[in-house]
Design a protein around this motif. Structure first.
Motif, PDB file in Angstrom:
ATOM      1  N   TRP A 115      69.949 -13.256  16.262  1.00  0.00           N
ATOM      2  CA  TRP A 115      68.620 -13.847  16.117  1.00  0.00           C
ATOM      3  C   TRP A 115      68.369 -14.396  14.706  1.00  0.00           C
ATOM      4  O   TRP A 115      67.257 -14.833  14.420  1.00  0.00           O
ATOM      5  CB  TRP A 115      67.547 -12.811  16.449  1.00  0.00           C
ATOM      6  CG  TRP A 115      67.564 -12.380  17.879  1.00  0.00           C
ATOM      7  CD1 TRP A 115      68.006 -11.198  18.383  1.00  0.00           C
ATOM      8  CD2 TRP A 115      67.128 -13.147  19.009  1.00  0.00           C
ATOM      9  NE1 TRP A 115      67.870 -11.167  19.744  1.00  0.00           N
ATOM     10  CE2 TRP A 115      67.328 -12.358  20.164  1.00  0.00           C
ATOM     11  CE3 TRP A 115      66.584 -14.430  19.156  1.00  0.00           C
ATOM     12  CZ2 TRP A 115      67.001 -12.805  21.442  1.00  0.00           C
ATOM     13  CZ3 TRP A 115      66.255 -14.867  20.436  1.00  0.00           C
ATOM     14  CH2 TRP A 115      66.465 -14.060  21.553  1.00  0.00           C
ATOM     15  N   ARG A 116      69.374 -14.373  13.850  1.00  0.00           N
ATOM     16  CA  ARG A 116      69.153 -14.822  12.477  1.00  0.00           C
ATOM     17  C   ARG A 116      68.704 -16.282  12.470  1.00  0.00           C
ATOM     18  O   ARG A 116      69.371 -17.163  12.983  1.00  0.00           O
ATOM     19  CB  ARG A 116      70.428 -14.647  11.655  1.00  0.00           C
ATOM     20  CG  ARG A 116      70.235 -14.824  10.158  1.00  0.00           C
ATOM     21  CD  ARG A 116      71.460 -14.387   9.396  1.00  0.00           C
ATOM     22  NE  ARG A 116      71.723 -12.962   9.569  1.00  0.00           N
ATOM     23  CZ  ARG A 116      72.923 -12.447   9.832  1.00  0.00           C
ATOM     24  NH1 ARG A 116      73.969 -13.251   9.975  1.00  0.00           N
ATOM     25  NH2 ARG A 116      73.066 -11.140   9.965  1.00  0.00           N
TER      26      ARG A 116
ATOM     27  N   VAL B   5      58.863 -26.410  17.540  1.00  0.00           N
ATOM     28  CA  VAL B   5      59.524 -27.479  16.781  1.00  0.00           C
ATOM     29  C   VAL B   5      58.668 -27.921  15.590  1.00  0.00           C
ATOM     30  O   VAL B   5      59.200 -28.427  14.596  1.00  0.00           O
ATOM     31  CB  VAL B   5      59.868 -28.677  17.686  1.00  0.00           C
ATOM     32  CG1 VAL B   5      60.862 -28.264  18.764  1.00  0.00           C
ATOM     33  CG2 VAL B   5      58.637 -29.286  18.327  1.00  0.00           C
ATOM     34  N   GLN B   6      57.356 -27.714  15.662  1.00  0.00           N
ATOM     35  CA  GLN B   6      56.515 -27.997  14.500  1.00  0.00           C
ATOM     36  C   GLN B   6      56.798 -26.998  13.377  1.00  0.00           C
ATOM     37  O   GLN B   6      56.935 -27.382  12.203  1.00  0.00           O
ATOM     38  CB  GLN B   6      55.040 -27.935  14.878  1.00  0.00           C
ATOM     39  CG  GLN B   6      54.595 -28.995  15.874  1.00  0.00           C
ATOM     40  CD  GLN B   6      53.113 -28.906  16.147  1.00  0.00           C
ATOM     41  OE1 GLN B   6      52.288 -29.133  15.270  1.00  0.00           O
ATOM     42  NE2 GLN B   6      52.765 -28.551  17.377  1.00  0.00           N
TER      43      GLN B   6
ATOM     44  N   TRP C 183      72.340 -19.732  27.539  1.00  0.00           N
ATOM     45  CA  TRP C 183      71.532 -19.238  26.422  1.00  0.00           C
ATOM     46  C   TRP C 183      70.667 -18.044  26.853  1.00  0.00           C
ATOM     47  O   TRP C 183      70.390 -17.148  26.047  1.00  0.00           O
ATOM     48  CB  TRP C 183      70.664 -20.343  25.826  1.00  0.00           C
ATOM     49  CG  TRP C 183      69.559 -20.860  26.698  1.00  0.00           C
ATOM     50  CD1 TRP C 183      69.562 -22.011  27.429  1.00  0.00           C
ATOM     51  CD2 TRP C 183      68.270 -20.254  26.911  1.00  0.00           C
ATOM     52  NE1 TRP C 183      68.372 -22.145  28.113  1.00  0.00           N
ATOM     53  CE2 TRP C 183      67.555 -21.091  27.806  1.00  0.00           C
ATOM     54  CE3 TRP C 183      67.655 -19.102  26.460  1.00  0.00           C
ATOM     55  CZ2 TRP C 183      66.260 -20.798  28.236  1.00  0.00           C
ATOM     56  CZ3 TRP C 183      66.363 -18.798  26.894  1.00  0.00           C
ATOM     57  CH2 TRP C 183      65.682 -19.651  27.769  1.00  0.00           C
ATOM     58  N   LEU C 184      70.251 -18.009  28.124  1.00  0.00           N
ATOM     59  CA  LEU C 184      69.434 -16.892  28.592  1.00  0.00           C
ATOM     60  C   LEU C 184      70.258 -15.607  28.643  1.00  0.00           C
ATOM     61  O   LEU C 184      69.795 -14.547  28.226  1.00  0.00           O
ATOM     62  CB  LEU C 184      68.858 -17.208  29.975  1.00  0.00           C
ATOM     63  CG  LEU C 184      67.961 -16.124  30.578  1.00  0.00           C
ATOM     64  CD1 LEU C 184      66.727 -15.906  29.726  1.00  0.00           C
ATOM     65  CD2 LEU C 184      67.561 -16.488  32.006  1.00  0.00           C
ATOM     66  N   ASP C 185      71.489 -15.711  29.142  1.00  0.00           N
ATOM     67  CA  ASP C 185      72.369 -14.540  29.141  1.00  0.00           C
ATOM     68  C   ASP C 185      72.518 -13.980  27.732  1.00  0.00           C
ATOM     69  O   ASP C 185      72.441 -12.768  27.518  1.00  0.00           O
ATOM     70  CB  ASP C 185      73.754 -14.913  29.685  1.00  0.00           C
ATOM     71  CG  ASP C 185      73.777 -15.043  31.197  1.00  0.00           C
ATOM     72  OD1 ASP C 185      73.153 -14.209  31.866  1.00  0.00           O
ATOM     73  OD2 ASP C 185      74.406 -15.984  31.690  1.00  0.00           O
TER      74      ASP C 185
ATOM     75  N   LEU D 157      68.197 -22.746  22.136  1.00  0.00           N
ATOM     76  CA  LEU D 157      66.798 -22.327  22.071  1.00  0.00           C
ATOM     77  C   LEU D 157      66.194 -22.477  20.684  1.00  0.00           C
ATOM     78  O   LEU D 157      64.985 -22.631  20.569  1.00  0.00           O
ATOM     79  CB  LEU D 157      66.674 -20.878  22.552  1.00  0.00           C
ATOM     80  CG  LEU D 157      65.271 -20.353  22.822  1.00  0.00           C
ATOM     81  CD1 LEU D 157      64.557 -21.210  23.857  1.00  0.00           C
ATOM     82  CD2 LEU D 157      65.318 -18.896  23.275  1.00  0.00           C
ATOM     83  N   TRP D 158      66.991 -22.441  19.621  1.00  0.00           N
ATOM     84  CA  TRP D 158      66.393 -22.590  18.294  1.00  0.00           C
ATOM     85  C   TRP D 158      67.271 -23.236  17.233  1.00  0.00           C
ATOM     86  O   TRP D 158      66.773 -23.698  16.215  1.00  0.00           O
ATOM     87  CB  TRP D 158      65.925 -21.232  17.760  1.00  0.00           C
ATOM     88  CG  TRP D 158      67.013 -20.278  17.384  1.00  0.00           C
ATOM     89  CD1 TRP D 158      67.685 -20.211  16.194  1.00  0.00           C
ATOM     90  CD2 TRP D 158      67.564 -19.272  18.201  1.00  0.00           C
ATOM     91  NE1 TRP D 158      68.612 -19.221  16.222  1.00  0.00           N
ATOM     92  CE2 TRP D 158      68.561 -18.606  17.457  1.00  0.00           C
ATOM     93  CE3 TRP D 158      67.305 -18.839  19.503  1.00  0.00           C
ATOM     94  CZ2 TRP D 158      69.303 -17.556  17.965  1.00  0.00           C
ATOM     95  CZ3 TRP D 158      68.045 -17.787  20.011  1.00  0.00           C
ATOM     96  CH2 TRP D 158      69.023 -17.166  19.245  1.00  0.00           C
ATOM     97  N   ARG D 159      68.556 -23.342  17.408  1.00  0.00           N
ATOM     98  CA  ARG D 159      69.425 -23.626  16.271  1.00  0.00           C
ATOM     99  C   ARG D 159      69.389 -25.061  15.762  1.00  0.00           C
ATOM    100  O   ARG D 159      69.826 -25.304  14.637  1.00  0.00           O
ATOM    101  CB  ARG D 159      70.865 -23.237  16.616  1.00  0.00           C
ATOM    102  CG  ARG D 159      71.012 -21.728  16.718  1.00  0.00           C
ATOM    103  CD  ARG D 159      72.443 -21.281  16.802  1.00  0.00           C
ATOM    104  NE  ARG D 159      72.522 -19.822  16.761  1.00  0.00           N
ATOM    105  CZ  ARG D 159      73.262 -19.086  17.558  1.00  0.00           C
ATOM    106  NH1 ARG D 159      74.001 -19.660  18.477  1.00  0.00           N
ATOM    107  NH2 ARG D 159      73.277 -17.779  17.448  1.00  0.00           N
ATOM    108  N   HIS D 160      68.908 -26.015  16.536  1.00  0.00           N
ATOM    109  CA  HIS D 160      68.990 -27.415  16.112  1.00  0.00           C
ATOM    110  C   HIS D 160      67.662 -28.026  15.682  1.00  0.00           C
ATOM    111  O   HIS D 160      67.643 -29.143  15.163  1.00  0.00           O
ATOM    112  CB  HIS D 160      69.564 -28.274  17.252  1.00  0.00           C
ATOM    113  CG  HIS D 160      70.849 -27.759  17.816  1.00  0.00           C
ATOM    114  ND1 HIS D 160      71.907 -27.386  17.026  1.00  0.00           N
ATOM    115  CD2 HIS D 160      71.238 -27.549  19.106  1.00  0.00           C
ATOM    116  CE1 HIS D 160      72.903 -26.973  17.796  1.00  0.00           C
ATOM    117  NE2 HIS D 160      72.520 -27.052  19.060  1.00  0.00           N
TER     118      HIS D 160
END
Length: 537
Positions: free
Chosen positions: A232-233, A127-128, A217-219, A91-94
């Protein structure tokens, strides 16, 4: 696609298409990328559009073709693990690293002139912000439409699990990039199973039936509600706006599920001294890209031409433009929010709403909330098709909903800015949520929601506690003859997961306890008082 909307600017160029390019991600995974371009000689800037939802409809026509026709190279790319791209989606790491890798690839293209913009809605806005954390020198403009910068707040904001939103987000992330037919089938499956899944005991893991399988990822995301959790870091990209100097246009709607995040982005950019503009329409998250697309496209195109092509002729003269509900007009402002103009409203016996403050904090009204028969959600800031302004008669007829209504207004009342409720409540179990909503009641008695919010109550059983409920922001005119209504309940299901009344996490609760909530007279509704409104994003 052009025939779908009226009022789009005339095409300047024929568009060409170069599909299936492969761009290496930060870890070397192949990112499948399509290139749209004007079929003409000349020097054209580039727009980067990165999506986890595939590269077909609606992204190809709305961003690839329409902007190529206006004189831009458009690079439309599927994020890692989606739309045929390699690797695994997260969801966010890449996104930051993969965006930078894509810009490095762009530098080697013969058609890239070194002038780069970004554009896109929702996660395409996330992503922006990911690229803006460490913006490359080529990045000259951003257009973030109904955009996300904090996924935790989207799923767990206001101290409650945003259950329906979590399911719809997971649906889009899991199925939309697979094509129109699979996505439609998945959407119908979620609709069929929504009631059963959202009422499951426990909620944990129940979504697999509705989503066609596990969504790891939702779990994980649902299991970590605490914003300070190490999980969430790095997820929130709010720091990007705090130091950005890339001109950024922000677009949202009053009923957009991400409206609060957009308004928070605007505040951060203004404090950083960044060149920014804000457009807020009468839209939901999806209608901004449907009925609102002519305005959204024109706003976006003008911003990109000004900052990538040196043509400011299409820019509006003011920094802020917003739609005013109630009289269906647009208003231009120098900034947002405007100076505080609100006056508190107070609940009074008999269901009245007055300007007269109470003389004491005596009990005013009470109601019983049963999690087994939860107060339903109706309209508001949702991702589903039921979002937006709705007739609230079904809600207000329920015994678990309180309403306080003003006398008919003798002159129009404008509310511009954030709206906040301060509630004095006691709960017999000590555990509940309070849902607060501002409504406009017309001469025929139709009550229409304007804005709302929810906050948890945790206090000693039966002891009065003060709870602040941020209710988002609005620009609304209550016409003469209309009445202002304050609606109070203990939830909005399945928009928010049910509070079990026991203090246990809604994700794991299997036992539910009905609660009695008492509202005390020292409560107030503040409309347009920005100093009272916390930063929600």
């Amino acid at each position: 696609m052009r025939a779908t909307w009226r009022g789009l600017p005339a095409r300047r160029y024929e568009a060409g298409w170069e599909p299936g390019l492969v761009v290496p991600a930060a870890d070397g995974s192949p990112l499948v990328t399509d290139h749209y371009f004007p079929r003409a000689d000349g020097d054209f800037p580039t727009l980067l559009v990165r999506s986890p939802y595939g590269r077909g409809v609606p992204w190809a026509p709305m961003y690839g073709l329409l902007f190529a026709e206006q004189g831009f190279h458009v690079v439309l790319q599927s994020c890692r693990g989606t739309g045929g791209s390699g690797g695994a989606f997260h969801l966010w790491r890449h996104e930051s690293a993969d965006a930078r890798a894509t810009v490095s690839w762009l530098r080697g293209r013969p058609w890239f002139n070194g002038s780069l913009g970004t554009i896109g809605p929702s996660y395409l806005g996330y992503v922006q912000w990911a690229l803006a954390l460490d913006p490359p020198p080529e990045l000259k403009a951003m257009v973030v439409q109904v955009g996300l910068h904090d996924p935790r707040a989207l799923l767990h904001g206001d101290g409650a699990l945003h259950l329906e939103t979590a399911l719809v987000v997971a649906l889009g992330m899991t199925h939309q990039h697979r094509g129109v037919v699979p996505f439609v089938k998945a959407t119908l499956r979620l609709q069929r199973h929504l009631r059963g899944v959202t009422r499951a005991r426990p909620l944990r893991g129940a979504h697999a039936t509705a989503l066609g399988g596990e969504v790891p990822w939702l779990d994980e995301a649902l299991s970590h509600p605490d914003p300070e959790d190490a999980y969430w870091r790095g997820a929130s990209l709010a720091p990007a706006a705090e130091r950005l100097d890339v001109p950024t246009s922000l677009i949202t709607g009053w009923h957009d599920v991400l409206a609060d995040q957009t308004i928070a982005q605007y505040g951060r950019l203004r404090r950083a001294g960044c060149d920014t503009a804000l457009l807020v329409g009468p839209w939901t998250h999806t209608s901004a890209l449907q009925q609102g697309w002519p305005e959204v496209f024109s706003e976006s195109l003008a911003w990109l031409r000004a900052h990538l092509c040196g043509d400011p002729s299409g820019l509006r003269p003011t920094r802020v433009r917003l739609h005013v509900g109630g009289d269906d007009t647009w208003r231009d402002l120098d900034d947002w929010p405007p100076a505080d103009t609100g006056t508190p409203w107070y609940p009074a016996p008999g269901g009245h709403l007055t300007r007269q403050p109470p003389t004491d904090g005596a009990p005013l009204a009470d109601f019983r909330y049963d999690p087994a028969d939860p107060t339903p959600s109706l309209g508001g800031q949702l991702l589903s098709r039921t979002a937006g302004a709705r007739d609230n008669a079904p809600l207000e007829a329920r015994e678990d909903v309180l309403t306080f209504t003003s006398a008919p207004l003798t002159e129009p009342v404008d509310v511009l800015g954030p709206v906040t409720a301060r509630l004095a409540v006691s709960v017999d179990t000590g555990h509940a949520d309070v849902f607060s909503r501002l409504c406009d009641v017309d001469e025929r008695g139709r009550s229409t929601n304007v804005c709302d919010g929810l906050s948890p109550v945790q206090a000693a059983p039966g002891v009065s506690a003060h709870v602040t409920v941020p209710m988002s922001s609005t620009a609304h005119r209550f016409a003469a003859g209309h009445r202002i209504r304050w609606q109070i309940s203990a939830g909005a299901h399945p928009r928010y997961a049910r509070n079990p009344g026991t203090g246990r996490s809604p994700l794991d609760a299997t036992e539910f306890t009905p609660v009695r909530i008492t509202l005390h007279a020292d409560s107030a509704l503040f409309c347009g008082d920005s100093a009272l409104f916390p930063d929600r994003g």
